[in-house]
Write a protein that holds these residues in place. Structure first.
Motif, mmCIF file in Angstrom:
data_model
loop_
_atom_site.group_PDB
_atom_site.id
_atom_site.type_symbol
_atom_site.label_atom_id
_atom_site.label_comp_id
_atom_site.label_asym_id
_atom_site.label_seq_id
_atom_site.Cartn_x
_atom_site.Cartn_y
_atom_site.Cartn_z
ATOM 1 N N LYS A 158 11.483 1.859 -5.454
ATOM 2 C CA LYS A 158 10.588 0.885 -6.086
ATOM 3 C C LYS A 158 10.649 1.002 -7.601
ATOM 4 O O LYS A 158 10.684 0.008 -8.316
ATOM 5 N N TYR A 210 1.274 16.338 1.600
ATOM 6 C CA TYR A 210 1.620 15.447 0.491
ATOM 7 C C TYR A 210 0.787 15.797 -0.742
ATOM 8 O O TYR A 210 1.316 15.905 -1.856
ATOM 9 N N PRO A 255 0.146 0.090 -6.717
ATOM 10 C CA PRO A 255 0.158 -1.175 -5.991
ATOM 11 C C PRO A 255 -0.971 -1.289 -4.987
ATOM 12 O O PRO A 255 -0.781 -1.089 -3.810
ATOM 13 N N TYR A 256 -2.152 -1.560 -5.441
ATOM 14 C CA TYR A 256 -3.248 -1.780 -4.491
ATOM 15 C C TYR A 256 -3.084 -3.140 -3.834
ATOM 16 O O TYR A 256 -2.615 -4.070 -4.456
ATOM 17 N N TYR A 268 9.872 14.927 7.059
ATOM 18 C CA TYR A 268 10.736 13.747 7.059
ATOM 19 C C TYR A 268 9.977 12.533 6.523
ATOM 20 O O TYR A 268 10.472 11.799 5.665
ATOM 21 N N ALA A 269 8.754 12.341 7.032
ATOM 22 C CA ALA A 269 7.971 11.169 6.622
ATOM 23 C C ALA A 269 7.652 11.207 5.132
ATOM 24 O O ALA A 269 7.699 10.184 4.446
ATOM 25 N N ILE A 270 7.354 12.411 4.632
ATOM 26 C CA ILE A 270 7.041 12.530 3.203
ATOM 27 C C ILE A 270 8.287 12.238 2.362
ATOM 28 O O ILE A 270 8.223 11.526 1.353
ATOM 29 N N PHE A 276 0.839 -1.201 0.000
ATOM 30 C CA PHE A 276 0.000 0.000 0.000
ATOM 31 C C PHE A 276 0.873 1.249 0.000
ATOM 32 O O PHE A 276 1.991 1.232 0.485
ATOM 33 N N HIS A 277 0.322 2.344 -0.523
ATOM 34 C CA HIS A 277 1.004 3.641 -0.420
ATOM 35 C C HIS A 277 0.970 4.086 1.026
ATOM 36 O O HIS A 277 -0.109 4.220 1.600
ATOM 37 N N LEU A 278 2.154 4.320 1.586
ATOM 38 C CA LEU A 278 2.202 4.555 3.029
ATOM 39 C C LEU A 278 3.158 5.691 3.372
ATOM 40 O O LEU A 278 4.287 5.740 2.895
ATOM 41 N N ILE A 279 2.671 6.616 4.202
ATOM 42 C CA ILE A 279 3.572 7.571 4.845
ATOM 43 C C ILE A 279 3.587 7.186 6.315
ATOM 44 O O ILE A 279 2.542 7.144 6.950
ATOM 45 N N SER A 280 4.756 6.876 6.819
ATOM 46 C CA SER A 280 4.841 6.426 8.204
ATOM 47 C C SER A 280 5.510 7.496 9.055
ATOM 48 O O SER A 280 6.672 7.809 8.861
ATOM 49 N N LEU A 281 4.776 8.073 9.992
ATOM 50 C CA LEU A 281 5.350 9.095 10.856
ATOM 51 C C LEU A 281 6.244 8.448 11.910
ATOM 52 O O LEU A 281 5.837 7.480 12.535
ATOM 53 N N PRO A 282 7.446 8.997 12.102
ATOM 54 C CA PRO A 282 8.380 8.379 13.054
ATOM 55 C C PRO A 282 7.991 8.613 14.507
ATOM 56 O O PRO A 282 8.433 7.873 15.378
ATOM 57 N N ASP A 312 9.455 5.312 -2.953
ATOM 58 C CA ASP A 312 8.835 5.245 -4.275
ATOM 59 C C ASP A 312 9.907 5.219 -5.358
ATOM 60 O O ASP A 312 9.817 4.465 -6.321
ATOM 61 N N VAL A 330 8.796 16.386 11.442
ATOM 62 C CA VAL A 330 8.400 14.980 11.347
ATOM 63 C C VAL A 330 7.592 14.732 10.074
ATOM 64 O O VAL A 330 7.803 13.754 9.358
ATOM 65 N N GLN A 331 6.672 15.658 9.790
ATOM 66 C CA GLN A 331 5.842 15.493 8.598
ATOM 67 C C GLN A 331 6.685 15.506 7.329
ATOM 68 O O GLN A 331 6.521 14.652 6.446
ATOM 69 N N GLY A 356 -1.485 13.934 11.700
ATOM 70 C CA GLY A 356 -1.496 12.873 10.692
ATOM 71 C C GLY A 356 -2.218 13.315 9.429
ATOM 72 O O GLY A 356 -1.691 13.202 8.317
ATOM 73 N N THR A 362 -0.335 15.853 7.455
ATOM 74 C CA THR A 362 0.719 15.259 6.640
ATOM 75 C C THR A 362 0.167 14.885 5.261
ATOM 76 O O THR A 362 0.799 15.120 4.234
ATOM 77 N N LYS A 394 8.852 8.588 2.143
ATOM 78 C CA LYS A 394 7.960 7.949 1.169
ATOM 79 C C LYS A 394 8.485 8.155 -0.246
ATOM 80 O O LYS A 394 8.491 7.236 -1.061
#
Lengths: 234, 126
Positions: free
Chosen positions: B115, A73, B125-126, B103-105, A52-58, B112, B100-101, A66, A69, B108
């Motif tokens: 990949k 994006y 990729p569902y 960084y997380a982006i 799945f497309h995932l953004i994971s917050l640390p 990507d 944090v936001q 959340g 974020t 990702k």
């Protein structure tokens, strides 16, 4: 138009796979991203396994951080519409097109999926409905806009609101505050009827014991927001 | 005020001042943040050396007892300081959240990109 579903997930390992599969079946034309808010369970692992497309917050930011974020994006990737959609299985992907339609046709800037337009499907407990009605009244009082289902986490916004939310989004219990914020920013807000289900697994992040505290806190937050936003949005 | 009490007050305030100075040096508090505490402890020393100051100020604004004036002003100053601190933690939380936001982006995006490079499906990729 490019549409991004923002799916906040905190400890939703039991639900998330079913939610995304359902989404893929019902609305294959939209993109989505799961925002894992540093879940303590295997939410991230389940998402990775399934690709799945995932953004994971640390670190854990809470629901507001959340969701924001997701808006950041959406802003960066140039999406025209962002749709908030819970990762716990309460929301039905069949209604996504209803949420998006008024934005695509330019009728509205913010569209709320509401349980109380047609009063069908899961309606929540009487106490909670009373609370929601109270907040709805308060928001009407503060900005003159009537939204019935102010705590609905199922909503769609256009590009203009994506930009605003990416910059500034309420943190603790953001749903009602985001409506007030939108109204004060002169966004056109519309409610469309949706049906919701009860949660399919896990426990809700708001339990009944905390509800009174929630009401007081949200009410105060709304009033403070009204006062402090007066300058910006007039 | 008794002679004994004054000695205790002076000793305590001087020791507090030294203790604050030492802590500031050791824990590498930024100078801007330490200024308040230095002034505060200097104020305490002044008050203990010249309690007439408190009496004079109390008289001036019409507070009956100098002790009440001391409590009032110190509580007020500390309250302001606490409020400023609260603002600061709030701002820091906000900064941390943005970081944090972002960084997380970025993470990702990196994933990507990876990949795509490995041909693991540039599609959806569902």
């Amino acid at each position: 138009m490019k549409v991004l579903m923002i799916i906040p997930a905190y400890n939703e390992a039991e639900n998330i796979a079913a939610v995304i599969r359902h989404l893929a079946a019902e609305a294959p034309e939209v993109d989505y991203v799961v925002v894992n808010d540093c879940s303590k369970d295997s939410t991230a692992a389940v998402c990775k396994e399934n690709g799945f497309h995932l953004i994971s917050l640390p670190i854990n930011l809470g629901i507001g951080g959340g969701v924001q974020t997701g808006y950041l994006y959406a802003l960066e990737k140039g999406y025209d519409i962002a749709v908030q959609f819970d990762g716990d299985g309460q929301h039905d992907a069949a209604y996504i097109k209803d949420l998006i339609a008024p934005i695509e046709s330019g009728q509205a800037d913010v569209v709320i999926g509401s349980r109380f337009v047609e009063n069908k499907g899961f309606q929540s407990s009487a106490a909670r409905r009373f609370g929601i009605r109270f907040l709805s009244g308060l928001i009407k009082l503060l900005c003159g806009v009537r939204v019935r289902d102010v705590t609905s986490g199922m909503r769609a916004v256009n590009r203009g609101m994506i930009e605003k939310f990416a910059q500034n989004y309420a943190q603790d219990y953001p749903e009602p505050e985001a409506i007030l914020f939108s109204a004060l920013a002169h966004a056109r807000i519309m409610e469309v009827p949706v049906q919701m289900r009860e949660r399919q697994g896990g426990t809700s992040s708001i339990n009944l014991v905390r509800s009174m505290y929630y009401m007081v806190k949200v009410s105060i937050a709304l009033m403070v927001a009204r006062v402090s936003m007066r300058g910006e949005c007039g | 005020m008794s002679w004994m009490l004054r000695v205790i007050l002076v000793l305590t305030s001087v020791m507090t001042c030294f203790w604050i100075l030492r802590k500031i040096r050791k824990s590498q508090v930024r100078i801007e943040d330490s200024v308040f505490w230095l002034l505060f402890s200097l104020g305490l020393i002044l008050l203990s050396l010249f309690p007439q100051l408190a009496s004079w100020a109390a008289n001036l604004i019409g507070v009956v007892s100098p002790v009440n004036f001391v409590f009032l002003s110190i509580i007020f100053v500390l309250m302001l300081k606490l409020f400023l601190l609260s603002i600061k933690t709030s701002q820091q939380e906000h900064k941390l959240q943005s970081f944090v936001q972002n960084y997380a982006i970025r993470e990702k995006e990196k994933e990507d990109f990876h990949k795509m490079e490995t041909g693991g499906g540039a599609g959806r990729p569902y």
